[in-house]
Design a protein around this motif. Structure first.
Motif, PDB file in Angstrom:
ATOM      1  N   SER A 187       0.842  -1.195   0.000  1.00  0.00           N
ATOM      2  CA  SER A 187       0.000   0.000   0.000  1.00  0.00           C
ATOM      3  C   SER A 187       0.876   1.243   0.000  1.00  0.00           C
ATOM      4  CB  SER A 187      -0.930   0.015   1.221  1.00  0.00           C
ATOM      5  OG  SER A 187      -0.173   0.081   2.412  1.00  0.00           O
ATOM      6  N   ASP A 188       0.309   2.346  -0.432  1.00  0.00           N
ATOM      7  CA  ASP A 188       1.061   3.591  -0.503  1.00  0.00           C
ATOM      8  C   ASP A 188       1.190   4.235   0.873  1.00  0.00           C
ATOM      9  OD1 ASP A 188       1.330   3.409  -3.224  1.00  0.00           O
ATOM     10  OD2 ASP A 188      -0.321   4.788  -3.683  1.00  0.00           O
ATOM     11  N   PRO A 189       2.354   4.827   1.154  1.00  0.00           N
ATOM     12  CA  PRO A 189       2.453   5.650   2.356  1.00  0.00           C
ATOM     13  C   PRO A 189       1.595   6.902   2.191  1.00  0.00           C
ATOM     14  CG  PRO A 189       4.408   5.927   1.003  1.00  0.00           C
ATOM     15  CD  PRO A 189       3.596   4.837   0.368  1.00  0.00           C
ATOM     16  N   LEU A 190       1.136   7.444   3.307  1.00  0.00           N
ATOM     17  CA  LEU A 190       0.396   8.696   3.272  1.00  0.00           C
ATOM     18  C   LEU A 190       1.375   9.841   3.036  1.00  0.00           C
ATOM     19  CD1 LEU A 190      -2.305  10.259   3.766  1.00  0.00           C
ATOM     20  CD2 LEU A 190      -1.610  10.398   6.173  1.00  0.00           C
ATOM     21  N   VAL A 191       1.161  10.587   1.978  1.00  0.00           N
ATOM     22  CA  VAL A 191       1.992  11.757   1.669  1.00  0.00           C
ATOM     23  C   VAL A 191       1.085  12.979   1.637  1.00  0.00           C
ATOM     24  CG1 VAL A 191       3.528  12.851  -0.008  1.00  0.00           C
ATOM     25  CG2 VAL A 191       3.655  10.369   0.369  1.00  0.00           C
ATOM     26  N   ILE A 192       1.282  13.891   2.572  1.00  0.00           N
ATOM     27  CA  ILE A 192       0.471  15.099   2.667  1.00  0.00           C
ATOM     28  C   ILE A 192       1.076  16.177   1.776  1.00  0.00           C
ATOM     29  CG2 ILE A 192      -0.426  16.895   4.210  1.00  0.00           C
ATOM     30  CD1 ILE A 192      -1.679  14.153   4.655  1.00  0.00           C
ATOM     31  N   ILE A 193       0.232  16.793   0.950  1.00  0.00           N
ATOM     32  CA  ILE A 193       0.694  17.744  -0.066  1.00  0.00           C
ATOM     33  C   ILE A 193       0.480  19.190   0.347  1.00  0.00           C
ATOM     34  CG2 ILE A 193       0.395  18.490  -2.461  1.00  0.00           C
ATOM     35  CD1 ILE A 193       1.663  15.711  -2.060  1.00  0.00           C
ATOM     36  N   GLU A 194      -0.648  19.470   0.980  1.00  0.00           N
ATOM     37  CA  GLU A 194      -0.996  20.868   1.241  1.00  0.00           C
ATOM     38  C   GLU A 194      -1.927  20.951   2.443  1.00  0.00           C
ATOM     39  OE1 GLU A 194      -2.547  24.786  -1.317  1.00  0.00           O
ATOM     40  OE2 GLU A 194      -2.166  22.860  -2.301  1.00  0.00           O
ATOM     41  N   GLY A 195      -1.909  22.114   3.111  1.00  0.00           N
ATOM     42  CA  GLY A 195      -2.812  22.346   4.230  1.00  0.00           C
ATOM     43  C   GLY A 195      -3.344  23.761   4.216  1.00  0.00           C
ATOM     44  N   LYS A 196      -4.559  23.929   4.692  1.00  0.00           N
ATOM     45  CA  LYS A 196      -5.172  25.256   4.801  1.00  0.00           C
ATOM     46  C   LYS A 196      -6.154  25.235   5.968  1.00  0.00           C
ATOM     47  CE  LYS A 196      -5.796  29.511   3.318  1.00  0.00           C
ATOM     48  NZ  LYS A 196      -4.700  30.502   3.342  1.00  0.00           N
ATOM     49  N   GLY A 197      -5.977  26.166   6.895  1.00  0.00           N
ATOM     50  CA  GLY A 197      -6.846  26.180   8.059  1.00  0.00           C
ATOM     51  C   GLY A 197      -6.671  24.920   8.869  1.00  0.00           C
ATOM     52  N   MET A 198      -7.727  24.114   8.983  1.00  0.00           N
ATOM     53  CA  MET A 198      -7.654  22.849   9.712  1.00  0.00           C
ATOM     54  C   MET A 198      -7.706  21.642   8.786  1.00  0.00           C
ATOM     55  SD  MET A 198     -10.055  23.668  13.036  1.00  0.00           S
ATOM     56  CE  MET A 198     -10.037  21.961  13.576  1.00  0.00           C
ATOM     57  N   ARG A 199      -7.542  21.862   7.485  1.00  0.00           N
ATOM     58  CA  ARG A 199      -7.664  20.767   6.524  1.00  0.00           C
ATOM     59  C   ARG A 199      -6.358  20.537   5.772  1.00  0.00           C
ATOM     60  NH1 ARG A 199     -13.056  19.410   6.358  1.00  0.00           N
ATOM     61  NH2 ARG A 199     -14.381  20.995   7.350  1.00  0.00           N
ATOM     62  N   VAL A 200      -6.117  19.247   5.449  1.00  0.00           N
ATOM     63  CA  VAL A 200      -4.957  18.872   4.653  1.00  0.00           C
ATOM     64  C   VAL A 200      -5.403  17.984   3.510  1.00  0.00           C
ATOM     65  CG1 VAL A 200      -3.317  19.070   6.571  1.00  0.00           C
ATOM     66  CG2 VAL A 200      -4.434  16.870   6.131  1.00  0.00           C
ATOM     67  N   TRP A 201      -4.565  17.916   2.469  1.00  0.00           N
ATOM     68  CA  TRP A 201      -4.842  17.094   1.302  1.00  0.00           C
ATOM     69  C   TRP A 201      -3.647  16.195   1.038  1.00  0.00           C
ATOM     70  CZ3 TRP A 201      -6.532  21.903   2.178  1.00  0.00           C
ATOM     71  CH2 TRP A 201      -7.884  22.192   1.922  1.00  0.00           C
ATOM     72  N   ASP A 202      -3.930  14.930   0.630  1.00  0.00           N
ATOM     73  CA  ASP A 202      -2.834  14.008   0.357  1.00  0.00           C
ATOM     74  C   ASP A 202      -2.572  13.905  -1.136  1.00  0.00           C
ATOM     75  OD1 ASP A 202      -4.726  12.288  -0.762  1.00  0.00           O
ATOM     76  OD2 ASP A 202      -4.441  10.692   0.713  1.00  0.00           O
ATOM     77  N   ALA A 203      -1.603  13.056  -1.490  1.00  0.00           N
ATOM     78  CA  ALA A 203      -1.166  12.948  -2.881  1.00  0.00           C
ATOM     79  C   ALA A 203      -2.233  12.390  -3.800  1.00  0.00           C
ATOM     80  CB  ALA A 203       0.094  12.077  -2.951  1.00  0.00           C
ATOM     81  N   ASN A 204      -3.256  11.755  -3.246  1.00  0.00           N
ATOM     82  CA  ASN A 204      -4.348  11.223  -4.056  1.00  0.00           C
ATOM     83  C   ASN A 204      -5.529  12.171  -4.145  1.00  0.00           C
ATOM     84  OD1 ASN A 204      -3.146   8.637  -4.637  1.00  0.00           O
ATOM     85  ND2 ASN A 204      -3.511   8.092  -2.501  1.00  0.00           N
ATOM     86  N   GLY A 205      -5.368  13.377  -3.591  1.00  0.00           N
ATOM     87  CA  GLY A 205      -6.431  14.362  -3.653  1.00  0.00           C
ATOM     88  C   GLY A 205      -7.460  14.237  -2.545  1.00  0.00           C
ATOM     89  N   ARG A 206      -7.234  13.339  -1.602  1.00  0.00           N
ATOM     90  CA  ARG A 206      -8.188  13.179  -0.506  1.00  0.00           C
ATOM     91  C   ARG A 206      -8.064  14.326   0.495  1.00  0.00           C
ATOM     92  NH1 ARG A 206      -6.853   7.288   1.673  1.00  0.00           N
ATOM     93  NH2 ARG A 206      -4.768   8.227   1.516  1.00  0.00           N
ATOM     94  N   GLU A 207      -9.190  14.780   0.986  1.00  0.00           N
ATOM     95  CA  GLU A 207      -9.233  15.882   1.953  1.00  0.00           C
ATOM     96  C   GLU A 207      -9.502  15.325   3.349  1.00  0.00           C
ATOM     97  OE1 GLU A 207     -12.399  19.381   3.042  1.00  0.00           O
ATOM     98  OE2 GLU A 207     -11.798  19.208   0.927  1.00  0.00           O
ATOM     99  N   PHE A 208      -8.793  15.873   4.342  1.00  0.00           N
ATOM    100  CA  PHE A 208      -8.968  15.451   5.725  1.00  0.00           C
ATOM    101  C   PHE A 208      -9.126  16.663   6.629  1.00  0.00           C
ATOM    102  CE2 PHE A 208      -6.271  12.311   3.640  1.00  0.00           C
ATOM    103  CZ  PHE A 208      -6.906  11.108   3.953  1.00  0.00           C
ATOM    104  N   LEU A 209     -10.024  16.549   7.604  1.00  0.00           N
ATOM    105  CA  LEU A 209     -10.087  17.510   8.695  1.00  0.00           C
ATOM    106  C   LEU A 209      -9.146  17.006   9.782  1.00  0.00           C
ATOM    107  CD1 LEU A 209     -11.310  19.942  10.174  1.00  0.00           C
ATOM    108  CD2 LEU A 209     -13.153  18.440  10.945  1.00  0.00           C
ATOM    109  N   ASP A 210      -8.182  17.829  10.140  1.00  0.00           N
ATOM    110  CA  ASP A 210      -7.139  17.442  11.081  1.00  0.00           C
ATOM    111  C   ASP A 210      -7.567  17.805  12.503  1.00  0.00           C
ATOM    112  OD1 ASP A 210      -4.874  16.992  12.547  1.00  0.00           O
ATOM    113  OD2 ASP A 210      -3.620  18.442  11.492  1.00  0.00           O
TER     114      ASP A 210
END
Length: 461
Positions: free
Chosen positions: A34-57
């Motif tokens: 499986s792929d490691p989680l690679v975080i690409i960008e963050g704004k406010g309380m949210r981050v996005w990973d290399a697959n375009g998935r959005e997460f509330l941190d």
């Protein structure tokens, strides 16, 4: 914000990560399939990973650090401006942001006086231990060298910091440890060592005195404690605890060292966690939230009395604090910390933490009414723990796999939460939440709903 893998090809980064990066706290066997989680960008309380998935941190960068949220351009600008002007000079000399931040920090810490810069919480605590040991040699012939630490507390990842950590699984396979560190009992009322009692806080504190008398007061130089136990289960101190601890320290001339690496810079609704309890420490250490992760910085802060014990005739080559931290001289850290502090003040984030913390605890207690798995809810400010149990009457903890199943379910549904993990033999059963100080009810509701839904699914499974 929408990050699409179609418009941003991060495949090379993911493969390079898989092939060459050794991740923290990770079993890499899983990355063979499986792929490691690679975080690409963050704004406010949210981050996005290399697959375009959005997460509330909901854990401020995974380890309780990004207090003012992601994407703060003013902090990045302050760091860039400082790096162009002066990036680094060894902290045997001063720099402007370091001097200005030290003054601003001390203004928030009545009774404290001096700031020693380094670059991580583990290192900040190591500096404190060296201060205690050197005072012992200079003032007590080396005898008053022992340092007490508390069961369930955590103080860092280096061998000596682990020596002062009360979490056995974190210490497994890393001994032998630095001698001279002695454990005292925890102060977790939910798991009282004495059964139900009206004076648990005082009794838990006096258990420290029992250890002091056993070891010999003339051998104890300091005690290091978290104001609220963090990774050990978000344990808030019981009534009467801190006042009694301070009295004991004064009685036996023991330095009181408060580890604010997690709680510091607003996490609990005051600048520092200890400020809720009316105590005056001798040493305070801090790191994570000092610059909200925009630059590496940690601080070991002391009273003037502690500092003065290192003043002597300059002809004595062994009298001063003979310590150095290479990156304690990086000017980016205090530059980021100054702007971080300005944001906390101007946006009234301490007030927000208090209000949103009360809201979050209320919502979690509502979950407790709905889910038998929840045995206890505790916390202060935007720092909360939910302890999961098999049975509320016996308080038998759930297996770590249950706690991790809740974390995984939330992650799969776009919310990142934390939990005690590989820390204890039996008590890796607490969900840990530390959302950013900028949290709003909408974001907190999203976090609570994710946990609510996860508990429903895990309970069924």
């Amino acid at each position: 914000m929408n990050i699409s893998p179609g418009s941003n090809d991060f495949g090379e980064a993911v493969e390079s990560d898989r092939a060459h990066v050794w991740h923290h706290l990770s079993q890499h066997k899983r990355y063979e399939t499986s792929d490691p989680l690679v975080i690409i960008e963050g704004k406010g309380m949210r981050v996005w990973d290399a697959n375009g998935r959005e997460f509330l941190d909901a854990v401020s960068g995974g380890v309780w650090t990004v207090n003012v949220g992601y994407g703060r351009e003013s902090i990045a600008d302050a760091v860039r401006e400082q790096l162009v002007k002066l990036n680094y000079f060894a902290n045997s000399a001063g720099n402007v942001p370091g001097a200005l931040f030290a003054r601003r920090l001390i203004e928030k810490m009545p009774g404290m006086s001096r700031v020693y810069f380094s670059n991580s919480g583990s290192e900040a605590n190591e500096k404190a231990y060296k201060i205690v040991r050197q005072i012992s040699h200079n003032k007590h012939g080396g005898k008053k060298h022992k340092i007490l630490y508390r069961e369930r507390d955590y103080h860092g990842t280096t061998i000596t910091a682990l020596s002062s950590t009360g979490q056995n699984q974190r210490k497994d396979q890393y001994g032998p440890f630095t001698p001279g560190f002695v454990e005292v009992p925890h102060c977790m009322e939910y798991r009282s060592q004495y059964g139900p009692c009206d004076d648990y806080g005082v009794r838990a504190a006096k258990a420290i005195e029992d250890v002091i008398l056993r070891e010999g007061p003339d051998t104890i130089g300091a005690i290091v404690l978290e104001p609220i136990t963090a990774g050990g289960g978000v344990i808030t101190p019981p009534d009467g605890y801190w006042e009694t601890v301070q009295d004991i320290c004064r009685k036996y001339e023991i330095l009181l060292h408060i580890d604010e690496v997690v709680c510091g810079l607003g996490r609990t609704g005051t600048w520092f966690g200890y400020q809720h309890y009316g105590i005056q420490p001798d040493i305070v250490t801090m790191a994570k939230g000092v610059a909200s992760g925009y630059a590496a910085i940690s601080c070991t802060v002391t009273t003037e009395d502690v500092f003065n014990q290192f003043k002597a005739d300059p002809s004595d080559p062994m009298s001063y604090f003979r310590d150095i931290s290479t990156f304690g001289g990086c000017a980016a850290g205090p530059a980021a910390a100054l702007e971080n502090m300005r944001i906390i003040e101007e946006e009234n984030l301490l007030d927000n933490v208090t209000a949103m913390g009360e809201y979050l605890l209320t919502r979690f207690n509502e979950l407790k009414d709905r889910h038998e798995l929840i045995g206890d809810v505790r916390g202060k400010g935007l720092f909360c723990g939910i302890e999961l149990v098999k049975d509320r009457e016996t308080r038998e903890p759930v297996h770590e796999s249950i706690t991790q199943a809740v974390v995984a379910d939330c992650m799969a549904n776009g919310v990142i939460i934390g939990a005690t993990n590989r820390s204890f033999d039996a008590y890796n059963n607490t969900l840990c939440l530390s959302p950013a100080l900028i949290s709003t009810p909408k974001e907190l509701d999203e976090i609570v709903d994710a946990i609510d839904n996860a508990l429903e699914r895990v309970a069924v499974d």
